[in-house]
Scaffold this motif. Structure first.
Motif, PDB file in Angstrom:
ATOM      1  N   GLU A   1     -26.306 -32.070  14.751  1.00 59.70           N
ATOM      2  CA  GLU A   1     -25.383 -31.257  13.961  1.00 59.70           C
ATOM      3  C   GLU A   1     -24.700 -32.066  12.864  1.00 59.70           C
ATOM      4  O   GLU A   1     -24.360 -31.533  11.815  1.00 59.70           O
ATOM      5  CB  GLU A   1     -24.363 -30.588  14.879  1.00 59.70           C
ATOM      6  CG  GLU A   1     -25.018 -29.542  15.756  1.00 59.70           C
ATOM      7  CD  GLU A   1     -24.189 -29.117  16.945  1.00 59.70           C
ATOM      8  OE1 GLU A   1     -23.049 -29.599  17.104  1.00 59.70           O
ATOM      9  OE2 GLU A   1     -24.693 -28.293  17.722  1.00 59.70           O
TER      10      GLU A   1
ATOM     11  N   SER B   1     -27.194 -31.797  10.077  1.00 58.40           N
ATOM     12  CA  SER B   1     -27.639 -30.483   9.600  1.00 58.40           C
ATOM     13  C   SER B   1     -26.517 -29.495   9.282  1.00 58.40           C
ATOM     14  O   SER B   1     -26.772 -28.482   8.649  1.00 58.40           O
ATOM     15  CB  SER B   1     -28.601 -29.860  10.618  1.00 58.40           C
ATOM     16  OG  SER B   1     -27.959 -29.679  11.859  1.00 58.40           O
ATOM     17  N   TYR B   2     -25.307 -29.777   9.710  1.00 53.99           N
ATOM     18  CA  TYR B   2     -24.207 -28.840   9.470  1.00 53.99           C
ATOM     19  C   TYR B   2     -23.366 -29.307   8.292  1.00 53.99           C
ATOM     20  O   TYR B   2     -23.254 -30.499   8.038  1.00 53.99           O
ATOM     21  CB  TYR B   2     -23.306 -28.728  10.712  1.00 53.99           C
ATOM     22  CG  TYR B   2     -23.819 -27.741  11.738  1.00 53.99           C
ATOM     23  CD1 TYR B   2     -23.169 -26.539  11.952  1.00 53.99           C
ATOM     24  CD2 TYR B   2     -24.950 -28.011  12.480  1.00 53.99           C
ATOM     25  CE1 TYR B   2     -23.634 -25.628  12.886  1.00 53.99           C
ATOM     26  CE2 TYR B   2     -25.429 -27.103  13.412  1.00 53.99           C
ATOM     27  CZ  TYR B   2     -24.769 -25.920  13.610  1.00 53.99           C
ATOM     28  OH  TYR B   2     -25.240 -25.024  14.522  1.00 53.99           O
ATOM     29  N   PRO B   3     -22.732 -28.370   7.580  1.00 59.01           N
ATOM     30  CA  PRO B   3     -21.834 -28.777   6.494  1.00 59.01           C
ATOM     31  C   PRO B   3     -20.659 -29.585   7.048  1.00 59.01           C
ATOM     32  O   PRO B   3     -20.310 -29.464   8.226  1.00 59.01           O
ATOM     33  CB  PRO B   3     -21.335 -27.459   5.894  1.00 59.01           C
ATOM     34  CG  PRO B   3     -21.900 -26.358   6.699  1.00 59.01           C
ATOM     35  CD  PRO B   3     -22.798 -26.932   7.743  1.00 59.01           C
ATOM     36  N   SER B   4     -20.049 -30.387   6.210  1.00 59.73           N
ATOM     37  CA  SER B   4     -18.973 -31.273   6.663  1.00 59.73           C
ATOM     38  C   SER B   4     -17.751 -30.513   7.170  1.00 59.73           C
ATOM     39  O   SER B   4     -16.968 -31.047   7.949  1.00 59.73           O
ATOM     40  CB  SER B   4     -18.564 -32.233   5.549  1.00 59.73           C
ATOM     41  OG  SER B   4     -18.098 -31.499   4.432  1.00 59.73           O
TER      42      SER B   4
ATOM     43  N   ALA C   1     -17.855 -27.844   9.074  1.00 57.88           N
ATOM     44  CA  ALA C   1     -18.166 -27.112  10.303  1.00 57.88           C
ATOM     45  C   ALA C   1     -17.274 -27.599  11.443  1.00 57.88           C
ATOM     46  O   ALA C   1     -17.014 -28.792  11.581  1.00 57.88           O
ATOM     47  CB  ALA C   1     -19.632 -27.283  10.676  1.00 57.88           C
TER      48      ALA C   1
ATOM     49  N   HIS D   1     -20.108 -22.573  16.264  1.00 57.63           N
ATOM     50  CA  HIS D   1     -19.397 -23.264  15.191  1.00 57.63           C
ATOM     51  C   HIS D   1     -18.818 -22.290  14.174  1.00 57.63           C
ATOM     52  O   HIS D   1     -19.376 -21.226  13.952  1.00 57.63           O
ATOM     53  CB  HIS D   1     -20.354 -24.187  14.424  1.00 57.63           C
ATOM     54  CG  HIS D   1     -20.896 -25.298  15.236  1.00 57.63           C
ATOM     55  ND1 HIS D   1     -21.991 -25.150  16.039  1.00 57.63           N
ATOM     56  CD2 HIS D   1     -20.488 -26.576  15.383  1.00 57.63           C
ATOM     57  CE1 HIS D   1     -22.244 -26.303  16.636  1.00 57.63           C
ATOM     58  NE2 HIS D   1     -21.341 -27.173  16.247  1.00 57.63           N
TER      59      HIS D   1
ATOM     60  N   GLU E   1     -18.164 -22.317  10.164  1.00 58.57           N
ATOM     61  CA  GLU E   1     -18.582 -23.056   8.978  1.00 58.57           C
ATOM     62  C   GLU E   1     -17.854 -22.490   7.771  1.00 58.57           C
ATOM     63  O   GLU E   1     -18.011 -21.321   7.444  1.00 58.57           O
ATOM     64  CB  GLU E   1     -20.085 -22.938   8.778  1.00 58.57           C
ATOM     65  CG  GLU E   1     -20.889 -23.499   9.928  1.00 58.57           C
ATOM     66  CD  GLU E   1     -22.377 -23.318   9.722  1.00 58.57           C
ATOM     67  OE1 GLU E   1     -22.823 -23.287   8.560  1.00 58.57           O
ATOM     68  OE2 GLU E   1     -23.082 -23.190  10.720  1.00 58.57           O
TER      69      GLU E   1
ATOM     70  N   SER F   1     -21.979 -19.848  13.351  1.00 56.34           N
ATOM     71  CA  SER F   1     -23.352 -20.082  13.784  1.00 56.34           C
ATOM     72  C   SER F   1     -23.386 -20.453  15.261  1.00 56.34           C
ATOM     73  O   SER F   1     -22.369 -20.820  15.849  1.00 56.34           O
ATOM     74  CB  SER F   1     -23.991 -21.196  12.951  1.00 56.34           C
ATOM     75  OG  SER F   1     -23.324 -22.411  13.183  1.00 56.34           O
TER      76      SER F   1
ATOM     77  N   ALA G   1     -25.812 -22.767  18.046  1.00 53.07           N
ATOM     78  CA  ALA G   1     -26.868 -23.759  18.254  1.00 53.07           C
ATOM     79  C   ALA G   1     -27.182 -23.793  19.745  1.00 53.07           C
ATOM     80  O   ALA G   1     -26.273 -23.733  20.571  1.00 53.07           O
ATOM     81  CB  ALA G   1     -26.410 -25.129  17.771  1.00 53.07           C
TER      82      ALA G   1
END
Length: 130
Positions: free
Chosen positions: A70, A73-76, A78, A102, A104, A110, A112
């Motif tokens: 994560e 792959s996740y925005p900062s 998140a 999460h 975001e 989202s 996971a």
């Protein structure tokens, strides 16, 4: 909260929150199904979600893997909202999945899903990357 006018419409806010909750549940369930489909040759029975429990604080290899994955792959912005362990009955065998929800940005969400078994993790990776 983030939207000051939302206090004027509590019923609509509650409806939107419920829609988000249901959507995240369905998103996670579809991801579990994507791994379970790799076992259809071995077990054609219906799967059953038998238990949903909060994940404890003890570290695990899967939780470290999830955080690392994560991070890349996740925005900062998140933020982890919730972590659960979902137990699935696969032909009488209990199989666990770590499910992470999460937030975001301001209004994105989202789910996971990480299988906790090594073979399940491998099958999941094969499903998504082949």
């Amino acid at each position: 909260g983030d939207f000051p006018m939302s206090g004027l419409y509590p019923k609509q806010v509650a409806n939107v929150r419920e829609q988000i909750r249901v959507s995240l549940f369905r998103q996670a369930l579809f991801k579990v199904q994507n791994t379970e489909v790799t076992y259809m040759e071995e077990c054609k029975d219906l799967r059953k979600l038998t238990k949903v429990a909060p994940r404890g604080d003890s570290p695990s290899l899967i939780s470290l893997f999830a955080r690392g994955s994560e991070f890349w792959s996740y925005p900062s912005d998140a933020k982890l909202l919730c972590e659960e362990i979902w137990s699935i009955d696969r032909c009488g065998q209990n199989v666990d999945y770590q499910v992470r929800f999460h937030k975001e940005g301001r209004d994105g969400f989202s789910a996971a899903v990480y299988p906790t078994g090594l073979r399940d993790l491998w099958n999941s990776a094969k499903y998504y990357y082949t």
